[in-house]
Design an enzyme around this catalytic site. Structure first.
Site, PDB file in Angstrom:
ATOM      1  N   TRP A 187       0.871  -1.185   0.000  1.00 58.07           N
ATOM      2  CA  TRP A 187       0.000   0.000   0.000  1.00 58.07           C
ATOM      3  C   TRP A 187       0.903   1.228   0.000  1.00 58.07           C
ATOM      4  CZ3 TRP A 187      -4.701  -1.626  -0.950  1.00 58.07           C
ATOM      5  CH2 TRP A 187      -5.701  -0.668  -1.074  1.00 58.07           C
ATOM      6  N   ASP A 188       0.327   2.420   0.001  1.00 54.84           N
ATOM      7  CA  ASP A 188       1.233   3.572  -0.044  1.00 54.84           C
ATOM      8  C   ASP A 188       1.937   3.812   1.295  1.00 54.84           C
ATOM      9  OD1 ASP A 188      -1.042   4.615   1.111  1.00 54.84           O
ATOM     10  OD2 ASP A 188      -1.285   6.275  -0.316  1.00 54.84           O
ATOM     11  N   TRP A 189       1.498   3.117   2.341  1.00 57.04           N
ATOM     12  CA  TRP A 189       2.210   3.184   3.635  1.00 57.04           C
ATOM     13  C   TRP A 189       2.778   1.838   4.045  1.00 57.04           C
ATOM     14  CZ3 TRP A 189      -0.851  -0.461   5.237  1.00 57.04           C
ATOM     15  CH2 TRP A 189      -2.221  -0.397   4.929  1.00 57.04           C
TER      16      TRP A 189
ATOM     17  N   ASN B 196     -13.915   0.842   0.969  1.00 56.23           N
ATOM     18  CA  ASN B 196     -13.168   2.086   1.064  1.00 56.23           C
ATOM     19  C   ASN B 196     -12.934   2.660  -0.328  1.00 56.23           C
ATOM     20  OD1 ASN B 196     -11.092   4.030   2.359  1.00 56.23           O
ATOM     21  ND2 ASN B 196      -9.896   3.002   0.777  1.00 56.23           N
ATOM     22  N   GLU B 197     -13.587   3.761  -0.622  1.00 60.72           N
ATOM     23  CA  GLU B 197     -13.301   4.605  -1.804  1.00 60.72           C
ATOM     24  C   GLU B 197     -13.606   3.973  -3.161  1.00 60.72           C
ATOM     25  OE1 GLU B 197      -9.305   6.220  -1.305  1.00 60.72           O
ATOM     26  OE2 GLU B 197      -9.899   7.348   0.475  1.00 60.72           O
TER      27      GLU B 197
ATOM     28  N   GLU C 135     -11.635  10.716   6.601  1.00 64.33           N
ATOM     29  CA  GLU C 135     -10.201  10.591   6.308  1.00 64.33           C
ATOM     30  C   GLU C 135      -9.659  11.955   5.940  1.00 64.33           C
ATOM     31  OE1 GLU C 135      -8.492   7.979   3.384  1.00 64.33           O
ATOM     32  OE2 GLU C 135      -9.617   6.243   4.091  1.00 64.33           O
TER      33      GLU C 135
END
Ligand SMILES: *[C@@H]1O[C@H](CO)[C@@H](O)[C@H](O)[C@H]1NC(C)=O
Ligand SMILES: *[C@@H]1O[C@H](CO)[C@@H](O)[C@H](O)[C@H]1NC(C)=O
Ligand SMILES: *[C@@H]1O[C@H](CO)[C@@H](O)[C@H](O)[C@H]1NC(C)=O
Ligand SMILES: *[C@@H]1O[C@H](CO)[C@@H](O)[C@H](O)[C@H]1NC(C)=O
Ligand SMILES: *[C@@H]1O[C@H](CO)[C@@H](O)[C@H](O)[C@H]1NC(C)=O
Ligand SMILES: *[C@@H]1O[C@H](CO)[C@@H](O)[C@H](O)[C@H]1NC(C)=O
Ligand SMILES: *[C@@H]1O[C@H](CO)[C@@H](O)[C@H](O)[C@H]1NC(C)=O
Ligand SMILES: *[C@@H]1O[C@H](CO)[C@@H](O)[C@H](O)[C@H]1NC(C)=O
Ligand SMILES: *[C@@H]1O[C@H](CO)[C@@H](O)[C@H](O)[C@H]1NC(C)=O
Length: 873
Positions: A191-193, A457-458, A553
């Site tokens: 993921w981006d993190w 989510n999204e 968020e």
């Protein structure tokens, strides 16, 4: 103690005789790589291949350096888990013998004594197989043959015949593709993190359940007020895999401390079909007998013991009495102004304060570790959070997670596990999802902490805004509706009558339904929740932020503490711009954005230790400005119809590895500056100062959550000059104000020209306080006018005394020469938290309490060092 109730409970008591579990969890499983069998070892169940190889020192610390890439082979191999076990005649005499796999990650075929018993394709599902006819006296065995999740996902994708985007992540994630094909923690392919560790394993227990009758799997509860009673409805879900239910069911509700039984009930002559059975019971509990459950900050978290049992099985849990509603009604007579979006608990309107939760570890088998989960949730509660959103790219968390939320009063916005992607809708996929959603709602539903279910989510936003530049909107929209509306929604709403189901987060709530489940603009500020990120503007300026109904968020990146970073850092890489730092930054352009945003307000440096500190200041300040804006807006309806904001859940509470991220607590459990700031900006009462949009006036607000306990308070605005050379404000404005419960209101507004008496506004800063009879009832607050790029007040701060109060508590005395900003105490190897950190010294001295995680001695205390914002770096 009520004698009658005690007696009643005795007469109802049945010995639960006939349900025996043979737990096959152990470290005796043989684990091997299938193709060449070059790796053959032993591993534990629950467990996984990565953690097993790590424990056996066959690979080193998976989170070190580039090991996410170095060890990708683990995820690309196929593995087998095998063990044997003994059964005797007593075991075999049970009429029911079921193999239960509580969690298999992910694609696997399961054999018992070489006979195929199950196919697994969903790590969120509990699998049950009737193995009565297969098991024998003496030696038996079980084999679980896994497929690599990477190649497995690719094969499913290629069989589909059309593309389901995004297929792959951006290259900077170093991830794997097609994770949306698998019912697996979506973040395990990166993921981006977070890193990609495409895991394989038996992440939950394996057991042979032996029984003379059906076993209770889960109990759902719902509570509502009925006159002078609470109506408590229960649904008991039995596993009747190979036998009918012929039984009596008993229920007993008792007080957790005194053990006093409050109510009992029973249901006779149950007689059911094979497969699964739902039995409903309903009781009334006098309101006077129980205290209600409240979210953190609104009252106590009263919980009661519920024991549900039959002759063959029992289930114990803690439940709470409370009601929860999501209110979406017109904000005004003008229907174009949209609808509210807020929660009420026990009829009280609640501003949701908190953050977002990501998986606490990248390996599923480590996700129920109380040493990681409990301190994070306790930090959230200590920082006045009353809600966390369990984000859809992780897992349905452990029982421990939700039990801790129940205990601490942290409501859970529960996403279902779908994130940032479109999904396939093959018959097999939908069938698997149906089972997943059913089991998870049944497992979690009784927790008073759960506030709402959201389908994904999204994904609505991804579709509406065409994130993946596809030209097949009609096709994907119809798939989207098939999955979240036609398949999932009826399951959730049938199993849980007390909570709302939103198809997505963010969404426009009821307006999304009106618009056919994919709104033109799912981020509409007039409806539902929004996710808001802005990487291009100065985050210290409140004007850049929207006026949403509910922000679920929003966030800004910073670096973790140096010590945490070092725990993953190859030698010589502790440099800004090093290969390691670039490798850990998954967000495209992330490190450039990070320094650009620092340089909006602060000096910039090339030294990584300075960037850690400066990035944490920038993150803490941006989140303070944004969160306080949302809290101020709770009682404000703007002409546009925007406002009445009732939720602020920043992105994100926790981390999955040592990397730049949006987290407020790093992977090592250290609070970043943001966590300390959150404790202040989420305090029950705050006094935020704010500049008017034209930047010519300064306003002071008071925001109160719940009852203030005081009818009046003194609000003070102090004007300080950087150049005054002493510690006194150059001017002071005070107002005695009526404190309005549950409201946000402006106390006064002053033209800046009056406040600074014709001086240059950059030469001043402001502090605010709220006192009742001389005691502060809100954290002191501040407004900094200047940019600190080159104009930083000279000061010097030192820790003048270290006093050990008890073995785990110390008091530090700090003194400053002049005004000092963002004073930061560094743990330097100790573990614990400070009463405040990242604070300003607008007075010559202050005392800080340090609570250590471990026993301290006076000399180790001296490791703590202090820093503050300085002119040059
Ligand atoms: C198995 O061995 C073959 C031949 O040496 C090799 O090409 C292949 O990569 C090996 N596969 C695994 C999973 O070890
Ligand atoms: C079978 O094993 C159980 C323990 O797992 C034991 O209690 C029982 O007595 C055994 N039965 C026989 C017939 O040996
Ligand atoms: C597992 O049990 C089956 C049936 O008894 C047997 O044929 C097979 O060899 C066993 N597997 C192993 C690896 O021992
Ligand atoms: C309990 O069940 C009854 C009957 O199905 C229903 O009318 C009532 O609304 C339920 N109450 C709660 C609190 O779920
Ligand atoms: C149990 O109660 C639920 C919720 O009211 C209802 O949907 C369900 O049909 C009931 N089940 C049975 C078996 O009566
Ligand atoms: C709210 O607005 C809608 C139109 O969006 C209207 O149909 C409805 O009657 C209004 N509800 C109330 C309670 O005023
Ligand atoms: C568009 O999507 C639908 C539904 O997923 C799919 O059946 C169809 O093949 C897709 N069309 C194209 C051209 O990809
Ligand atoms: C304000 O909050 C308190 C406690 O949180 C609650 O009892 C009260 O009903 C609320 N008042 C209003 C007007 O909502
Ligand atoms: C406000 O301050 C004034 C002056 O110090 C004091 O007399 C008064 O009691 C204070 N009021 C409250 C509510 O603290």
């Amino acid at each position: 103690m009520n004698l009658y109730n005690v007696l009643a409970s005795v007469t109802l008591l049945k010995i639960v005789c006939c349900h025996v579990v043979l737990d096959l969890s152990s470290s005796n499983w043989n684990v091997y790589e299938n193709t060449n069998r070059t790796i053959v070892t032993h591993g534990a169940v629950p467990g996984g291949v990565y953690s097993m190889l790590e424990d056996k020192a066959m690979i080193s610390d998976i989170l070190y350096g580039n090991n996410d890439l170095n060890y990708r082979w683990v995820g690309s191999y196929a593995w087998t888990y095998y063990r044997d076990f003994e059964l005797n005649a007593t075991h075999l005499a049970y009429p029911s013998l079921n193999l239960i796999l509580h969690g298999i990650d992910t694609l696997a075929e399961v054999f018992v004594n070489s006979q195929h018993v199950l196919s697994c394709d969903n790590m969120f599902v509990r699998h049950t197989a009737d193995v009565k006819k297969i098991l024998v006296e003496g030696e038996n065995n079980i084999t679980i043959i896994f497929e690599s999740p990477i190649s497995g996902a690719e094969q499913i994708a290629s069989r589909l015949g059309y593309t389901v985007p995004p297929v792959c992540h951006p290259p900077s994630y170093n991830g794997e593709c097609n994770v949306n094909m698998l019912r697996k923690m979506q973040a395990s392919f990166s993921w981006d993190w977070g890193p990609a560790f495409p895991s394989t394993g038996v992440w939950k227990p394996v057991e042979i359940a032996m029984s003379e009758g059906p076993v209770i799997r889960s109990v759902g509860v719902s509570t509502a007020v009925e006159g002078v009673y609470w109506r408590l409805n229960m649904s008991v879900w039995f596993d009747t895999t190979n036998m009918k239910l012929k039984d009596t069911l008993f229920v007993e509700l008792s007080h957790p401390k005194s053990g006093v039984v409050l109510v009992t009930a029973k249901k006779f002559n149950l007689n059911s079909k094979i497969g699964e059975e739902e039995v409903n019971l309903s009781v009334l509990v006098a309101k006077t007998k129980v205290d209600v459950w409240w979210p953190n900050g609104f009252g106590e978290q009263n919980l009661y013991n519920l024991r549900v049992y039959s002759t063959h099985s029992e289930k114990k849990m803690q439940i709470g009495f409370r009601t929860i509603e999501l209110v979406q009604e017109n904000v005004s007579k003008d229907e174009k102004q949209g609808k509210t979006f807020y929660f009420t608990v026990n009829g009280v309107k609640m501003f949701a304060k908190g953050s977002n939760w990501i998986p606490s570890h990248v390996l599923p088998e480590r996700l129920s570790d109380s040493a990681r989960i409990v301190p994070l949730l306790e930090a959230a509660a200590e920082s006045h959070f009353n809600m966390l959103r369990v984000w859809g790219g992780g897992v349905y968390e452990s029982d421990l997670f939700y039990e801790t939320c129940d205990r601490l009063g942290i409501l859970v916005w529960q996403d279902l596990m779908f994130a940032c992607s479109l999904y396939p809708v093959s018959t097999q996929f939908l069938k698997s999802v149906e089972e997943e959603v059913k089991q998870q709602v049944q497992r979690l539903q009784h927790h008073p902490s759960i506030a709402i279910w959201a389908g994904n989510n999204e994904n609505e936003a991804a579709l509406a805004q065409n994130w993946y530049t596809s030209d097949n909107f009609t096709g994907y929209k119809s798939d989207y509706i098939k999955l979240y509306v036609d398949t999932i929604k009826p399951i959730v709403t049938n199993l849980d009558k007390t909570r709302k189901y939103l198809t997505s987060s963010p969404s426009n709530g009821v307006e999304t339904v009106e618009e056919g489940y994919v709104s033109k603009n799912p981020g509409n500020t007039l409806y539902g929740d929004v996710h808001y990120y802005n990487y291009l503007s100065n985050g210290w300026d409140h004007r850049i932020y929207p006026n949403p109904r509910f922000a679920s968020e929003y966030g800004v990146q910073s670096l973790p503490t140096a010590r945490c970073l070092r725990s993953a850092l190859p030698l010589g890489e502790m440099k800004w711009g090093s290969t390691f730092i670039e490798h850990r930054q998954h967000s495209p352009g992330g490190n450039t954005i990070l320094t650009s945003r620092i340089s909006d307000n602060l000096p910039i440096s090339n030294d990584i230790n300075d960037i850690i500190y400066l990035s944490q200041i920038n993150q803490a300040m941006s989140m303070k400005v944004e969160s306080e804006k949302y809290r101020r807006l709770k009682s404000v309806l703007l002409d546009s119809g925007e406002g009445y904001t009732m939720g602020a859940l920043y992105w994100q509470l926790n981390d999955i590895w040592q990397a730049p991220s949006w987290a407020s607590i790093d992977y090592c459990g250290h609070w970043k500056m943001l966590q300390y700031f959150a404790k202040d900006f989420f305090a029950p009462i705050i006094v935020p100062p704010e500049l008017s949009p034209d930047r010519n006036k300064i306003s002071v607000y008071v925001v109160i959550d719940g009852k203030s306990q005081y009818s009046q308070g003194n609000v003070t605005l102090n004007v300080h000059s950087w150049s005054a050379g002493n510690w006194s404000p150059v001017k002071q404005f005070t107002s005695v104000k009526t404190l309005v419960d549950n409201e946000s209101f402006e106390v006064f507004q002053i033209p800046l020209s009056d406040a600074v008496k014709g001086g240059k506004k950059e030469d001043y800063f402001f502090t605010t306080s709220l006192d009742v009879n001389g005691n502060a009832i809100a954290p002191d607050n501040f407004l900094l006018m200047s940019s600190f790029k080159d104009k930083i007040p000279e000061s010097s701060v030192k820790i003048s005394d270290y006093i050990l109060v008890d073995s785990q508590t110390a008091e530090l005395s700090l003194s400053a020469e002049k005004y000092a900003l963002f004073v930061w105490l560094d743990l330097n190897g100790l573990d614990g938290t400070f009463s405040k950190n990242g604070f300003h010294m607008f007075q010559p001295s202050t005392k800080i309490i340090f609570k250590s995680k471990y026993p301290l001695d006076k000399s180790s205390l001296r490791k703590i060092t202090v820093t503050w914002l300085k002119k040059s770096y």
